[in-house]
Write a protein that holds these residues in place. Structure first.
Motif, PDB file in Angstrom:
ATOM      1  N   UNK B  49       0.637  -1.126   0.164  1.00  0.00           N
ATOM      2  CA  UNK B  49       0.060   0.067  -0.080  1.00  0.00           C
ATOM      3  C   UNK B  49       0.288   0.978  -0.325  1.00  0.00           C
ATOM      4  N   UNK B  50       0.678   2.272  -0.236  1.00  0.00           N
ATOM      5  CA  UNK B  50       1.506   3.602  -0.286  1.00  0.00           C
ATOM      6  C   UNK B  50       1.416   3.686   0.798  1.00  0.00           C
ATOM      7  N   UNK B  51       2.617   4.857   0.861  1.00  0.00           N
ATOM      8  CA  UNK B  51       3.127   5.627   2.434  1.00  0.00           C
ATOM      9  C   UNK B  51       2.093   6.003   2.962  1.00  0.00           C
ATOM     10  N   UNK B  52       1.204   6.949   2.226  1.00  0.00           N
ATOM     11  CA  UNK B  52      -0.150   8.237   2.421  1.00  0.00           C
ATOM     12  C   UNK B  52      -0.969   7.068   3.017  1.00  0.00           C
ATOM     13  N   UNK B  53      -1.279   5.651   3.092  1.00  0.00           N
ATOM     14  CA  UNK B  53      -2.257   5.046   3.338  1.00  0.00           C
ATOM     15  C   UNK B  53      -2.448   4.778   4.561  1.00  0.00           C
ATOM     16  N   UNK B  54      -0.640   4.793   5.303  1.00  0.00           N
ATOM     17  CA  UNK B  54      -0.527   4.047   6.952  1.00  0.00           C
ATOM     18  C   UNK B  54      -1.703   5.050   7.945  1.00  0.00           C
ATOM     19  N   UNK B  55      -1.711   6.606   7.593  1.00  0.00           N
ATOM     20  CA  UNK B  55      -2.882   7.155   8.314  1.00  0.00           C
ATOM     21  C   UNK B  55      -4.108   6.365   8.298  1.00  0.00           C
ATOM     22  N   UNK B  56      -4.847   6.247   6.804  1.00  0.00           N
ATOM     23  CA  UNK B  56      -5.529   5.561   7.247  1.00  0.00           C
ATOM     24  C   UNK B  56      -5.757   4.005   7.883  1.00  0.00           C
ATOM     25  N   UNK B  57      -4.978   3.263   7.149  1.00  0.00           N
ATOM     26  CA  UNK B  57      -5.295   1.692   8.492  1.00  0.00           C
ATOM     27  C   UNK B  57      -3.574   1.707   9.139  1.00  0.00           C
ATOM     28  N   UNK B  58      -4.186   1.554  10.746  1.00  0.00           N
ATOM     29  CA  UNK B  58      -3.391   1.703  12.471  1.00  0.00           C
ATOM     30  C   UNK B  58      -3.013   0.408  11.945  1.00  0.00           C
ATOM     31  N   UNK B  62       1.650   0.806  12.019  1.00  0.00           N
ATOM     32  CA  UNK B  62       1.958   0.304  13.082  1.00  0.00           C
ATOM     33  C   UNK B  62       3.076  -1.046  12.431  1.00  0.00           C
ATOM     34  N   UNK B  63       3.022  -1.189  11.064  1.00  0.00           N
ATOM     35  CA  UNK B  63       3.833  -2.090  10.997  1.00  0.00           C
ATOM     36  C   UNK B  63       4.930  -1.554  10.462  1.00  0.00           C
ATOM     37  N   UNK B  64       4.380  -0.271  10.225  1.00  0.00           N
ATOM     38  CA  UNK B  64       5.655   0.981   9.238  1.00  0.00           C
ATOM     39  C   UNK B  64       6.060   0.971  10.508  1.00  0.00           C
ATOM     40  N   UNK B  65       6.212   1.727  11.481  1.00  0.00           N
ATOM     41  CA  UNK B  65       6.927   2.289  12.693  1.00  0.00           C
ATOM     42  C   UNK B  65       7.674   0.610  13.400  1.00  0.00           C
ATOM     43  N   UNK B  66       7.017  -0.397  13.255  1.00  0.00           N
ATOM     44  CA  UNK B  66       7.900  -1.768  13.599  1.00  0.00           C
ATOM     45  C   UNK B  66       9.028  -2.008  13.146  1.00  0.00           C
ATOM     46  N   UNK B  67       9.088  -1.368  11.540  1.00  0.00           N
ATOM     47  CA  UNK B  67       9.103  -1.851  10.026  1.00  0.00           C
ATOM     48  C   UNK B  67      11.241  -0.514  10.461  1.00  0.00           C
ATOM     49  N   UNK B  68      10.450   0.729  11.124  1.00  0.00           N
ATOM     50  CA  UNK B  68      11.521   1.672  10.523  1.00  0.00           C
ATOM     51  C   UNK B  68      12.525   1.754  12.206  1.00  0.00           C
ATOM     52  N   UNK B 108      12.669  -4.378   1.679  1.00  0.00           N
ATOM     53  CA  UNK B 108      11.850  -4.629   2.684  1.00  0.00           C
ATOM     54  C   UNK B 108      10.433  -3.963   3.323  1.00  0.00           C
ATOM     55  N   UNK B 109      10.787  -2.405   2.985  1.00  0.00           N
ATOM     56  CA  UNK B 109       9.793  -1.386   3.608  1.00  0.00           C
ATOM     57  C   UNK B 109       8.305  -1.751   2.891  1.00  0.00           C
ATOM     58  N   UNK B 110       7.672  -2.034   4.408  1.00  0.00           N
ATOM     59  CA  UNK B 110       5.838  -2.612   4.270  1.00  0.00           C
ATOM     60  C   UNK B 110       5.113  -1.490   3.612  1.00  0.00           C
ATOM     61  N   UNK B 111       5.903  -0.099   3.130  1.00  0.00           N
ATOM     62  CA  UNK B 111       4.856   0.968   2.418  1.00  0.00           C
ATOM     63  C   UNK B 111       5.460   1.274   1.185  1.00  0.00           C
ATOM     64  N   UNK B 112       4.646   1.301  -0.203  1.00  0.00           N
ATOM     65  CA  UNK B 112       5.241   1.877  -1.560  1.00  0.00           C
ATOM     66  C   UNK B 112       5.974   3.441  -0.890  1.00  0.00           C
ATOM     67  N   UNK B 113       6.764   3.789  -1.167  1.00  0.00           N
ATOM     68  CA  UNK B 113       7.680   5.355  -0.416  1.00  0.00           C
ATOM     69  C   UNK B 113       7.766   5.930  -2.106  1.00  0.00           C
TER      70      UNK B 113
END
Lengths: 248, 283
Positions: B49-58, B62-68, B108-113
């Protein structure tokens, strides 16, 4: 994070005291694994877990717990249960650790060795790998530093060749390269609380083991035998006994 | 697709190779056309999913923050540099291992940035607001809501003690809700009953509602935390104080075809009303 060396004993105590522990999800997962090790069929497992939950809290909503119970039963056979009395740290390992100058690094490496040995005692396939988070490892090692310094501390051990790291970017597992079972056993660790303090006590520093609960803490008085919590309990108990004697 | 299914619409499922990289198999033949198509499909597969969608899907957040966090810890423990520090370095100064680390970090980034329009908008918004709501330039002056009646320190500490008990009970309830198995207490009902109990207890300590309002405002606004408690307890007093500090004048927009304010196709004009200390009003 608490390391439970003997999950069967821990679970038996929980069943007797009807306690779900700090994390009820972990507890039912542990109960499922203990039952799986005993060869209990899955339907019986489910019934026993439900009974246990109801005995712990009669108001429990079992419908809400169905997914968690099913998940715990499905995963029950994935990992073996921990049933060890403790781990031996060998002379060779202690000698390697003692060569390090920094006390913090020594505490950390000792903790990593203990954790790796515990993992291997539970599951020989672990092969010297530790997969706990850096924060949990440092808590066990009694090291309180920022997350950045934690990672840099690991880097110090990595650069010195004591440990190696996983190749994956999103995996913080650590492999301990200094495990040496060819030398005689030297120190038996049967309590994984305050491992850093335990190492310093072994080195002769001012630490002591509480006679009641066994935790190793810093000595602040010459004749200290109990930790703060146990001392308070003991004082309360002695005062009660004294009061009962006085009114008898 | 899932939304359509929920609605009962029968939708043709997407081919797996559109959204799953594992479904894209390398062709057995060495036909350059097939190879080129396979490479193109590998490039355009929509498995993230694209980067901005992390504000839509909690969960995605979480996955993005954990990964970072994990990737940063890993980079620091392996290279003594954080990911951001490595990204800021000129590529020619990076070692081979660091380049590999960054390549896998992106892969391996969980979002498309990537720099698509929505992601660029998202980054601009983040640059202005940071990770949360921007702090106001000037701290809020809560004293406009006070009546300045004055109170004794004894009353203040008595109310504060009760307030701490209230917070502790709320905290324990929140913990029980997450950890303990009982789910029979409704959070809204519990909070309301706790508040009612607190109101009764505070009334025994301080029976002047305006004095109580001042104490609660001082207590709540001098600490970092939710201000909801003040509005639950003394909202009437706060509104009254604000009104009185404004000379009892209440201004509000009223529907008026000849009004000078236009909002959602309707016209309004500002109307003023005077409210006296007893609550009687006149226009």
């Amino acid at each position: 994070m608490d390391i439970i060396l003997n999950e069967r004993n821990w679970m038996n105590e929980a069943l007797e005291s009807l306690s779900l522990g700090k994390n009820p999800y972990e507890t039912i997962g542990r109960y499922a694994r203990v039952m799986h090790a005993d060869g209990v069929p899955k339907d019986v497992m489910e019934r026993r877990i439900e009974e246990f939950l109801l005995r712990c809290d009669s108001r429990v909503n079992l419908v809400m717990w169905q997914d968690a119970i099913k998940r715990a039963i499905a995963k029950a056979g994935k990992y073996p249960i921990a049933e060890v009395d403790g781990v031996w740290v060998t002379e060779g390992e202690l000698n390697t650790i003692s060569k390090i100058e920094s006390k913090m690094q020594r505490k950390l490496l000792f903790t990593l060795v203990c954790l790796a040995k515990f993992k291997m005692a539970v599951n020989p396939d672990a092969a010297g790998w530790v997969n706990y988070g850096y924060k949990d490892i440092c808590n066990l090692a009694n090291i309180t530093i920022s997350s950045k310094r934690r990672a840099l501390l690991i880097n110090d051990l990595y650069r010195a060749g004591y440990i190696s790291l996983s190749k994956r970017i999103d995996n913080t597992s650590i492999h301990i390269d200094i495990l040496d079972d060819s030398t005689p056993n030297s120190l038996f660790v049967s309590d994984f609380r305050n491992l850093g303090n335990r190492y310093l006590m072994h080195c002769g520093e001012k630490f002591f083991e509480c006679q009641s609960c066994g935790i190793v803490i810093h000595r602040t008085a010459n004749h200290q035998t109990f930790c703060k919590q146990c001392a308070e309990d003991r004082h309360r108990q002695l005062a009660n006994e004294q009061y009962k004697r006085s009114i008898a | 697709m899932t939304i359509d299914k929920t609605k009962g619409i029968i939708a043709k499922p997407m081919p797996r190779c559109w959204h799953d990289r594992m479904a894209l198999h390398r062709p057995d033949s060495d036909d350059p056309e097939e190879l080129a198509r396979w490479e193109l499909n590998c490039r355009i597969v929509a498995d993230k999913k694209p980067y901005f969608m992390r504000y839509i899907y909690p969960q995605l957040m979480r996955d993005y923050n954990n990964y970072i966090n994990t990737a940063n810890e890993k980079a620091l423990s392996e290279h003594r540099l954080s990911i951001d520090e490595m990204l800021a370095m000129p590529p020619e100064e990076l070692t081979e291992e660091q380049r590999t680390c960054l390549r896998y970090y992106q892969a391996k980034m969980p979002v498309g940035n990537h720099d698509c329009v929505m992601n660029r908008i998202c980054r601009k918004v983040e640059a202005v607001f940071g990770n949360g709501i921007a702090e106001p330039d000037e701290p809020f002056d809560y004293t406009v809501m006070r009546s300045n009646i004055g109170y004794s320190s004894y009353t203040y500490y008595a109310v504060e003690r009760l307030f701490k008990q209230y917070l502790q009970k709320l905290k324990r309830f929140a913990m029980d809700k997450n950890n303990i198995i009982s789910t029979q207490d409704d959070p809204v009902d519990y909070r309301a009953s706790l508040l009612a109990f607190f109101v009764r207890e505070v009334a025994l300590v301080c029976n002047n509602s305006f004095q109580m309002a001042d104490i609660i405002l001082d207590m709540v606004y001098r600490r970092n935390g939710t201000k909801q408690f003040a509005w639950d307890m003394v909202s009437h007093e706060i509104i009254y104080n604000l009104l009185m500090s404004h000379g009892g004048k209440l201004s509000f927009p009223r529907a008026d075809p000849d009004g000078d304010i236009e909002f959602m196709g309707e016209r309004y004009s500002m109307t003023q009303m005077e409210v006296d200390a007893d609550g009687y009003y006149s226009e």
